[in-house]
Every structure is written in structure tokens, then in C-alpha cells.
Scaffold this active site. Structure first.
Site, PDB file in Angstrom:
ATOM      1  N   CYS A  21       0.835  -1.198   0.000  1.00 51.78           N
ATOM      2  CA  CYS A  21       0.000   0.000   0.000  1.00 51.78           C
ATOM      3  C   CYS A  21       0.873   1.252   0.000  1.00 51.78           C
ATOM      4  O   CYS A  21       1.616   1.484  -0.943  1.00 51.78           O
ATOM      5  CB  CYS A  21      -0.993  -0.035   1.161  1.00 51.78           C
ATOM      6  SG  CYS A  21      -2.348   1.173   0.973  1.00 51.78           S
ATOM      7  N   HIS A  46      -3.840  -4.580   0.041  1.00 50.99           N
ATOM      8  CA  HIS A  46      -3.386  -5.164   1.305  1.00 50.99           C
ATOM      9  C   HIS A  46      -3.481  -6.692   1.216  1.00 50.99           C
ATOM     10  O   HIS A  46      -4.558  -7.248   1.419  1.00 50.99           O
ATOM     11  CB  HIS A  46      -4.246  -4.665   2.468  1.00 50.99           C
ATOM     12  CG  HIS A  46      -3.979  -3.260   2.858  1.00 50.99           C
ATOM     13  ND1 HIS A  46      -2.986  -2.904   3.748  1.00 50.99           N
ATOM     14  CD2 HIS A  46      -4.552  -2.100   2.459  1.00 50.99           C
ATOM     15  CE1 HIS A  46      -2.964  -1.593   3.891  1.00 50.99           C
ATOM     16  NE2 HIS A  46      -3.903  -1.071   3.120  1.00 50.99           N
ATOM     17  N   GLU A  80      -2.507  -8.858   3.282  1.00 53.76           N
ATOM     18  CA  GLU A  80      -2.844  -9.439   4.588  1.00 53.76           C
ATOM     19  C   GLU A  80      -4.344  -9.394   4.859  1.00 53.76           C
ATOM     20  O   GLU A  80      -4.830 -10.059   5.782  1.00 53.76           O
ATOM     21  CB  GLU A  80      -2.060  -8.726   5.699  1.00 53.76           C
ATOM     22  CG  GLU A  80      -2.562  -7.352   6.077  1.00 53.76           C
ATOM     23  CD  GLU A  80      -2.117  -6.228   5.146  1.00 53.76           C
ATOM     24  OE1 GLU A  80      -2.362  -5.058   5.501  1.00 53.76           O
ATOM     25  OE2 GLU A  80      -1.543  -6.514   4.069  1.00 53.76           O
TER      26      GLU A  80
END
Length: 209
Positions: free
Chosen positions: A79, A181, A183
Site C-alpha cells: 500500500c 493489502h 494481509e
């Protein structure tokens, strides 16, 4: 071992937990000297470009991070951490980035809601070890108001469309960036992190011989 840079601007624990979930040991690094103990680095980031660079400067991270990346060891920006890989960011004026990749970070043009927030598909443009086993048009989770304009189109590995087509994944040599992102983007985000972990383990094995 994968190090996650703690400069006060990222979702550190969520990245660490995602790496652990796919079987890779990670640690949150609180000082530049920790770079000496890892084989790969993830630079997360949330917020504004200038603020991120100021955080890296205050923590005395900039030169050690650039040296680490230029050593050939795997490096991934996430990001805002991807955006600061570039030479210049245009958020609240022009600000110098890390300069590991050539290009600029610019704001989405008028006519679309910012930030771009939510799930969006990513079209893969060329093969990359970072993207192995991830189908083109897989969905990932984005939160950003700016996007990168790479100087070299060969650095763009995948794109997404938010009224304009923008780079979603970039990479050159051992340096990669994901605008989304990973994750927060199961299962394909976890696959990307797993692929990065494998690259780190390969580098560690080669360097130990």
C-alpha cells in the site's frame, strides 16, 4: 526470517499474523540494526506519503532500507509502503521517496470517490514469482487515494481499474510492491505472501552456501 519495518505507519501485527498463517517466520523490526538479522523485508504503510517518509527519516531507516534493497535481498512494499518505493509523491506537494523504483505517485483524477476502498480485481500482465498460482482477475482489498505512475511500463506486473487503469502490483529485480493489502485479501493475498516467503527462503539458502 522476514522483517517487517515498524516506523509507526502500518498494520504490522496483521502482516505478521498473515505470514505466520502461511508458515513463515516474521518479526517486527523496531530499529535499523534489525535489518542485519533478516533475509527479506516487508515495508507496510497507511496514511500520507510525506508522513511516511518523515517517519522513516526520524527512525533513521532510509539509508539502511535502500542499502538492504540494493543488496539483492527480497523487498516488498504494501500500500503506502509500495508508493514510497518511488522517486516522488505528489500528496500535499512534491516529496522525495526512497527512489528504489522510477516514477511518481499521483492522485486519482476527479470523478471518482476517494479513497478507493474495497475489493477489486487485478489483471496480471506478465509472469512473476511473486504472483505464482494466483489467477488473473483475482480480487484483492484496496484502500488508497493515490496511485503510482511507473517510468518503465515493464515494472507493472498487474493492474486494476477504478475508472482509470492503475498499477496494482509492480516489481523490478528483487523489489516488489502491492497497492492492495495482501494481509486482508484472503486467499490470494495469502498466496502472494507465501510466494514472497518462498523467495526469501531461497535467498537465505543461496547466501548460506
Amino acid at each position: 526470517m522476514i522483517g517487517i519495518v515498524d516506523y509507526g505507519r502500518g498494520n504490522l501485527r496483521s502482516v505478521e499474523k498473515a505470514l505466520e498463517k502461511v508458515g513463515f517466520e516474521a518479526k517486527i523490526m523496531t530499529a535499523p540494526r534489525d535489518l542485519q538479522t533478516v533475509d527479506g523485508v516487508i515495508l507496510p504503510g497507511v496514511g500520507a506519503f510525506a508522513d511516511a517518509m518523515e517517519g522513516l527519516k526520524q527512525g533513521e531507516w532510509i539509508e539502511p532500507i535502500v542499502e538492504f534493497a540494493r543488496s539483492g535481498r527480497p523487498f516488498l512494499g504494501i500500500c503506502l509502503g509500495m508508493q514510497v518505493l518511488y522517486e516522488v509523491g505528489e500528496e500535499h506537494g512534491e516529496h522525495a521517496g526512497l527512489g528504489l523504483l522510477a516514477g511518481r505517485v499521483v492522485k486519482f483524477p476527479p470523478g471518482r470517490k476517494v479513497p478507493h476502498m474495497g475489493w477489486n480485481s487485478v489483471s496480471l500482465l506478465q509472469p512473476s514469482r511473486l504472483l505464482e498460482e494466483i489467477p488473473s482477475e483475482s480480487y484483492f482489498y484496496f484502500v488508497h487515494s493515490f496511485y503510482v505512475l511507473p517510468e518503465d511500463s515493464q515494472d507493472i506486473l498487474g493492474t486494476s481499474d477504478y475508472g482509470i487503469v492503475f498499477p496494482a502490483v509492480v516489481g523490478k529485480d528483487n523489489v516488489w510492491g502491492a497497492q492492495f493489502h495482501p494481509e486482508k485479501s484472503s486467499p490470494w493475498g495469502l498466496q502472494l505472501l507465501s510466494n514472497f516467503g518462498k523467495l526469501v527462503n531461497e535467498y537465505a539458502a543461496l547466501s548460506s552456501n
